[in-house]
Write an enzyme that holds these catalytic residues in place. Structure first.
Site, PDB file in Angstrom:
ATOM      1  N   TYR A  12      -1.771   0.027  10.569  1.00 12.06           N
ATOM      2  CA  TYR A  12      -1.864  -0.464   9.190  1.00 12.06           C
ATOM      3  C   TYR A  12      -0.618  -0.080   8.387  1.00 12.06           C
ATOM      4  O   TYR A  12      -0.037  -0.906   7.676  1.00 12.06           O
ATOM      5  CB  TYR A  12      -3.113   0.099   8.525  1.00 12.06           C
ATOM      6  CG  TYR A  12      -3.296  -0.321   7.089  1.00 12.06           C
ATOM      7  CD1 TYR A  12      -3.704  -1.619   6.768  1.00 12.06           C
ATOM      8  CD2 TYR A  12      -3.070   0.575   6.040  1.00 12.06           C
ATOM      9  CE1 TYR A  12      -3.882  -2.006   5.448  1.00 12.06           C
ATOM     10  CE2 TYR A  12      -3.244   0.189   4.725  1.00 12.06           C
ATOM     11  CZ  TYR A  12      -3.649  -1.099   4.432  1.00 12.06           C
ATOM     12  OH  TYR A  12      -3.813  -1.479   3.122  1.00 12.06           O
TER      13      TYR A  12
ATOM     14  N   SER B 111       0.848  -1.198   0.000  1.00 11.31           N
ATOM     15  CA  SER B 111       0.000   0.000   0.000  1.00 11.31           C
ATOM     16  C   SER B 111       0.880   1.243   0.000  1.00 11.31           C
ATOM     17  O   SER B 111       2.025   1.213   0.464  1.00 11.31           O
ATOM     18  CB  SER B 111      -0.903   0.009   1.238  1.00 11.31           C
ATOM     19  OG  SER B 111      -1.565   1.247   1.382  1.00 11.31           O
TER      20      SER B 111
END
Length: 376
Positions: A218, A205
């Protein structure tokens, strides 16, 4: 030709292009304004050129022997994994689509497709992985296929302040997003080595580079996954096994935005209630409500709709089946330019851009501001 749409709001791009050029020519004697407009002009012009090249010139080339190869994709119950499995199966790959719940709607849908074998898997449990490895090793032989690629897609994301979240929260995200991929790679590498070549594709990501408030856990996990991928790629080069990362940013993978907001709000409240009373008192209900509202506003404004998921799917397909795949993929030219621009800025300025001034301060800070100060 690649299934690539032209840039959204193209008339706004053209208007900005013309406006920046006009200002640059009109106020040439003002150096500072000229520099700013020149930069805007260059960015917009570069974006247009890159997108035009991708749409009209560049054609990706793919392997032709996909009917002889097998791929395993984790996390196919919903979202990206669900789409990856279907797309790769249509290309002729035998796809082992792993799901956490065999009774989920996604699993039932995938079972109806040719070339897709649905397999139950929990990437946090080595025993579950070992069973899948044993099954796939046997099944590819029966079907006369070569195990070609492992796609580590399974992942979780939870929105929450650092101080609210217990250590279990961090451990869970790392266990799924990082150690799950590590377990899968270590377990399937013997099968890839036996084939003589192959690929590993890890879904990372842009959060690994840009940490937003309440996304710390995250971002930590995706940063670790990226580092793991970089090191693994170098180590596996002698075995002719390539490692690739896909780094998307803000794509809607739930049926609706409301579903996403409901999911994150429920988890946020769960973690809020698990926090110590002293912590909840220090932050206050107004802060909590504002955090949830801020996430809603950011999601509504910046989350890419389902219609643009093809950007990520196309990149994964190329990483798996392209003749000359990239090491790293950043879906969306806009995101590439944005991240490049931010990389040139000092961190203090980046912090101000991604973390604007809060509308609601924590209760402890407001109380402190109201209290009279004593000077020693």
């Amino acid at each position: 030709m690649r299934s690539f749409k032209f840039w959204p709001n193209q008339w706004l791009y053209i208007a900005a292009f013309v406006a920046s050029m006009d200002i640059m020519m009109t106020v040439r004697k003002f150096y500072f304004i000229n520099v700013i407009c020149s930069g805007a002009f260059s960015i917009i012009f570069g974006d247009i050129c890159v997108k035009a090249y991708e749409v009209f010139v560049y054609k990706r080339k793919f392997l032709e022997d996909t009917q002889k190869k097998a791929v395993l994709v984790t996390g196919c119950d919903t979202g990206f994994g669900f789409l990856f499995a279907q797309k790769l199966a249509k290309m002729g790959f035998l796809v082992y689509a792993t799901v956490l719940d065999r009774n989920s709607d996604g699993a039932k849908t995938l079972e109806t497709h040719n070339n897709i074998v649905v397999v139950a898997l929990d990437v946090t449990k080595q025993a579950s992985i070992d069973q899948v490895v044993e099954f796939v090793t046997s099944d590819v032989k029966k079907r006369d296929r070569t195990f070609w690629c492992l796609v580590n897609n399974a992942g979780v994301a939870i929105y929450c302040d650092v101080e609210f979240a217990p250590m279990d929260h961090y451990q869970h995200l790392m266990d799924v997003n990082v150690f799950g991929a590590v377990r899968m790679c270590k377990s399937f590498l013997p099968l890839l080595r036996a084939a003589g070549n192959g690929r590993i594709v890890n879904i990372a990501s842009q959060s690994s580079k840009l940490t937003l408030p309440c996304m710390t856990a995250y971002s930590m996990s995706k940063n670790a996954l990226t580092s793991f991928s970089n090191g693994l790629r170098l180590e596996l080069k002698p075995w002719n096994i390539s490692v690739h990362t896909i780094e998307p940013m803000f794509y809607l993978t739930t049926p609706t935005v409301e579903d996403l907001l409901k999911h994150h709000n429920e988890h946020y409240m769960k973690l809020w209630h698990s926090a110590p009373n002293e912590t909840k008192q220090a932050y206050g209900d107004s802060y909590r409500i504002n955090r949830i509202q801020t996430f809603k506003e950011l999601t509504t404004k910046y989350m890419k709709p389902k219609e643009e998921l093809y950007e990520v799917v196309d990149d994964v397909v190329h990483a798996v089946a392209g003749i000359d795949p990239n090491v790293r993929y950043t879906p969306s030219t806009r995101v590439k330019i944005l991240m490049k621009m931010l990389s040139f800025l000092p961190q203090e300025l980046v912090d101000k851009i991604i973390n604007p001034e809060m509308k609601e301060l924590p209760a402890g800070l407001k109380n402190a501001q109201l209290s009279p100060r004593t000077h020693s």
